[in-house]
Design a protein around this motif. Structure first.
Motif, PDB file in Angstrom:
ATOM      1  N   ALA A  49       0.883  -1.150  -0.252  1.00 21.49           N
ATOM      2  CA  ALA A  49       0.056  -0.089   0.052  1.00 21.49           C
ATOM      3  C   ALA A  49       1.105   1.306   0.000  1.00 21.49           C
ATOM      4  O   ALA A  49       2.103   1.275   0.588  1.00 21.49           O
ATOM      5  CB  ALA A  49      -0.915  -0.092   1.259  1.00 21.49           C
ATOM      6  N   GLN A  50       0.285   2.279  -0.599  1.00 20.83           N
ATOM      7  CA  GLN A  50       1.135   3.603  -0.595  1.00 20.83           C
ATOM      8  C   GLN A  50       1.300   4.066   0.878  1.00 20.83           C
ATOM      9  O   GLN A  50       2.484   4.614   1.229  1.00 20.83           O
ATOM     10  CB  GLN A  50       0.288   4.603  -1.104  1.00 20.83           C
ATOM     11  N   SER A  51       0.155   3.867   1.767  1.00 20.60           N
ATOM     12  CA  SER A  51       0.512   3.962   3.061  1.00 20.60           C
ATOM     13  C   SER A  51       0.212   2.824   3.886  1.00 20.60           C
ATOM     14  O   SER A  51      -0.788   2.624   4.186  1.00 20.60           O
ATOM     15  CB  SER A  51      -0.273   5.034   3.672  1.00 20.60           C
ATOM     16  N   PRO A  52       1.203   1.850   4.364  1.00 20.60           N
ATOM     17  CA  PRO A  52       0.674   0.456   5.142  1.00 20.60           C
ATOM     18  C   PRO A  52       0.179   0.793   6.393  1.00 20.60           C
ATOM     19  O   PRO A  52      -0.608   0.344   6.790  1.00 20.60           O
ATOM     20  CB  PRO A  52       2.396  -0.057   5.181  1.00 20.60           C
ATOM     21  N   GLY A  53       0.584   1.997   6.962  1.00 16.55           N
ATOM     22  CA  GLY A  53      -0.035   2.246   8.413  1.00 16.55           C
ATOM     23  C   GLY A  53      -1.442   2.854   8.259  1.00 16.55           C
ATOM     24  O   GLY A  53      -2.488   2.252   9.074  1.00 16.55           O
ATOM     25  N   THR A  54      -1.781   3.597   7.354  1.00 16.01           N
ATOM     26  CA  THR A  54      -3.422   3.710   6.905  1.00 16.01           C
ATOM     27  C   THR A  54      -4.027   2.441   6.560  1.00 16.01           C
ATOM     28  O   THR A  54      -5.158   2.297   6.840  1.00 16.01           O
ATOM     29  CB  THR A  54      -3.512   4.858   5.853  1.00 16.01           C
ATOM     30  N   HIS A  55      -3.555   1.512   5.664  1.00 11.86           N
ATOM     31  CA  HIS A  55      -4.230   0.398   5.435  1.00 11.86           C
ATOM     32  C   HIS A  55      -4.242  -0.366   6.569  1.00 11.86           C
ATOM     33  O   HIS A  55      -5.263  -1.035   6.618  1.00 11.86           O
ATOM     34  CB  HIS A  55      -3.131  -0.326   4.217  1.00 11.86           C
ATOM     35  N   TYR A  56      -3.493  -0.501   7.263  1.00  8.30           N
ATOM     36  CA  TYR A  56      -3.592  -1.375   8.564  1.00  8.30           C
ATOM     37  C   TYR A  56      -4.801  -0.666   9.500  1.00  8.30           C
ATOM     38  O   TYR A  56      -5.692  -1.484   9.822  1.00  8.30           O
ATOM     39  CB  TYR A  56      -2.263  -1.278   9.658  1.00  8.30           C
ATOM     40  N   LEU A  57      -4.938   0.522   9.508  1.00  5.97           N
ATOM     41  CA  LEU A  57      -5.930   1.161  10.386  1.00  5.97           C
ATOM     42  C   LEU A  57      -7.402   1.010   9.800  1.00  5.97           C
ATOM     43  O   LEU A  57      -8.068   1.004  10.483  1.00  5.97           O
ATOM     44  CB  LEU A  57      -5.564   2.612  10.654  1.00  5.97           C
ATOM     45  N   GLU A  58      -7.269   1.167   8.412  1.00  8.69           N
ATOM     46  CA  GLU A  58      -8.822   1.045   7.690  1.00  8.69           C
ATOM     47  C   GLU A  58      -8.856  -0.444   7.372  1.00  8.69           C
ATOM     48  O   GLU A  58     -10.273  -0.662   7.318  1.00  8.69           O
ATOM     49  CB  GLU A  58      -8.523   1.971   6.544  1.00  8.69           C
ATOM     50  N   ARG A  59      -8.285  -1.223   7.259  1.00  6.98           N
ATOM     51  CA  ARG A  59      -8.666  -2.346   6.709  1.00  6.98           C
ATOM     52  C   ARG A  59      -8.134  -3.697   7.713  1.00  6.98           C
ATOM     53  O   ARG A  59      -9.119  -4.603   7.683  1.00  6.98           O
ATOM     54  CB  ARG A  59      -7.602  -2.946   5.263  1.00  6.98           C
ATOM     55  N   ILE A  60      -7.201  -3.786   8.339  1.00  8.60           N
ATOM     56  CA  ILE A  60      -6.680  -4.675   8.875  1.00  8.60           C
ATOM     57  C   ILE A  60      -7.209  -4.795  10.330  1.00  8.60           C
ATOM     58  O   ILE A  60      -7.973  -5.702  10.721  1.00  8.60           O
ATOM     59  CB  ILE A  60      -5.156  -4.969   9.123  1.00  8.60           C
ATOM     60  N   ARG A  61      -6.982  -3.716  11.238  1.00  6.79           N
ATOM     61  CA  ARG A  61      -7.380  -3.542  12.396  1.00  6.79           C
ATOM     62  C   ARG A  61      -8.864  -3.785  12.551  1.00  6.79           C
ATOM     63  O   ARG A  61      -9.447  -4.159  13.428  1.00  6.79           O
ATOM     64  CB  ARG A  61      -7.007  -2.329  12.819  1.00  6.79           C
ATOM     65  N   THR A  62      -9.797  -3.321  11.554  1.00  4.34           N
ATOM     66  CA  THR A  62     -11.251  -3.229  11.699  1.00  4.34           C
ATOM     67  C   THR A  62     -11.880  -4.473  11.093  1.00  4.34           C
ATOM     68  O   THR A  62     -13.149  -4.815  11.585  1.00  4.34           O
ATOM     69  CB  THR A  62     -11.833  -2.128  11.000  1.00  4.34           C
ATOM     70  N   GLN A  63     -11.289  -5.296  10.488  1.00  8.16           N
ATOM     71  CA  GLN A  63     -12.026  -6.511   9.799  1.00  8.16           C
ATOM     72  C   GLN A  63     -11.322  -7.937  10.182  1.00  8.16           C
ATOM     73  O   GLN A  63     -12.206  -8.914   9.679  1.00  8.16           O
ATOM     74  CB  GLN A  63     -11.745  -6.372   8.100  1.00  8.16           C
ATOM     75  N   PHE A  64     -10.387  -8.033  10.700  1.00  8.68           N
ATOM     76  CA  PHE A  64      -9.969  -9.183  11.284  1.00  8.68           C
ATOM     77  C   PHE A  64      -9.866  -9.434  12.812  1.00  8.68           C
ATOM     78  O   PHE A  64      -9.554  -8.456  13.360  1.00  8.68           O
ATOM     79  CB  PHE A  64      -8.517  -9.417  10.609  1.00  8.68           C
ATOM     80  N   ARG A  65      -9.971 -10.592  13.254  1.00  7.16           N
ATOM     81  CA  ARG A  65     -10.015 -10.900  14.597  1.00  7.16           C
ATOM     82  C   ARG A  65      -8.476 -10.840  15.140  1.00  7.16           C
ATOM     83  O   ARG A  65      -7.454 -11.430  14.761  1.00  7.16           O
ATOM     84  CB  ARG A  65     -10.517 -12.300  14.788  1.00  7.16           C
ATOM     85  N   ARG A  66      -8.296 -10.157  16.168  1.00  9.36           N
ATOM     86  CA  ARG A  66      -7.061 -10.006  16.814  1.00  9.36           C
ATOM     87  C   ARG A  66      -6.940 -11.107  17.733  1.00  9.36           C
ATOM     88  O   ARG A  66      -7.795 -11.539  18.702  1.00  9.36           O
ATOM     89  CB  ARG A  66      -6.832  -8.542  17.443  1.00  9.36           C
ATOM     90  N   LEU A  67      -5.623 -11.722  17.804  1.00  7.44           N
ATOM     91  CA  LEU A  67      -5.357 -12.699  18.861  1.00  7.44           C
ATOM     92  C   LEU A  67      -4.612 -12.066  19.874  1.00  7.44           C
ATOM     93  O   LEU A  67      -3.808 -11.303  19.821  1.00  7.44           O
ATOM     94  CB  LEU A  67      -4.485 -13.956  18.258  1.00  7.44           C
ATOM     95  N   ALA A  68      -4.707 -12.527  21.183  1.00 11.15           N
ATOM     96  CA  ALA A  68      -4.189 -12.393  22.483  1.00 11.15           C
ATOM     97  C   ALA A  68      -2.640 -12.642  22.026  1.00 11.15           C
ATOM     98  O   ALA A  68      -2.058 -13.412  21.241  1.00 11.15           O
ATOM     99  CB  ALA A  68      -4.588 -12.829  23.379  1.00 11.15           C
ATOM    100  N   ALA A  69      -1.681 -11.551  22.580  1.00 14.71           N
ATOM    101  CA  ALA A  69      -0.332 -11.805  22.320  1.00 14.71           C
ATOM    102  C   ALA A  69       0.276 -12.735  23.233  1.00 14.71           C
ATOM    103  O   ALA A  69      -0.335 -13.368  24.030  1.00 14.71           O
ATOM    104  CB  ALA A  69       0.284 -10.362  22.991  1.00 14.71           C
TER     105      ALA A  69
END
Length: 69
Positions: A49-69
């Motif tokens: 992505a042109q901005s991987p940080g923005t892509h993370y915030l808009e697509r990854i963080r909101t659409q996929f289940r986060r696992l506990a560390a």
């Protein structure tokens, strides 16, 4: 896990597992996140992505289940 190269002010490195769709993101601030159910195409889109940080915030963080560390 496969290391996917990324150039980002926010993200230090990205690792992706094709076997189980887990995406591991390490941030420059020392934090890390792990997500499950991520398609390979989405992991690649993050790193290219042109901005991987923005892509993370808009697509990854909101659409996929986060696992506990």
């Amino acid at each position: 896990m496969q290391n996917l190269p990324v150039t980002s002010k926010m993200i230090e490195c990205v690792y992706f597992s094709q076997e189980d769709g887990q995406l591991y993101i390490q941030f420059h601030n020392g934090e890390s996140r792990r997500f499950t159910g991520v398609p390979e195409a989405e992991a690649v889109a993050l790193t290219t992505a042109q901005s991987p940080g923005t892509h993370y915030l808009e697509r990854i963080r909101t659409q996929f289940r986060r696992l506990a560390a």
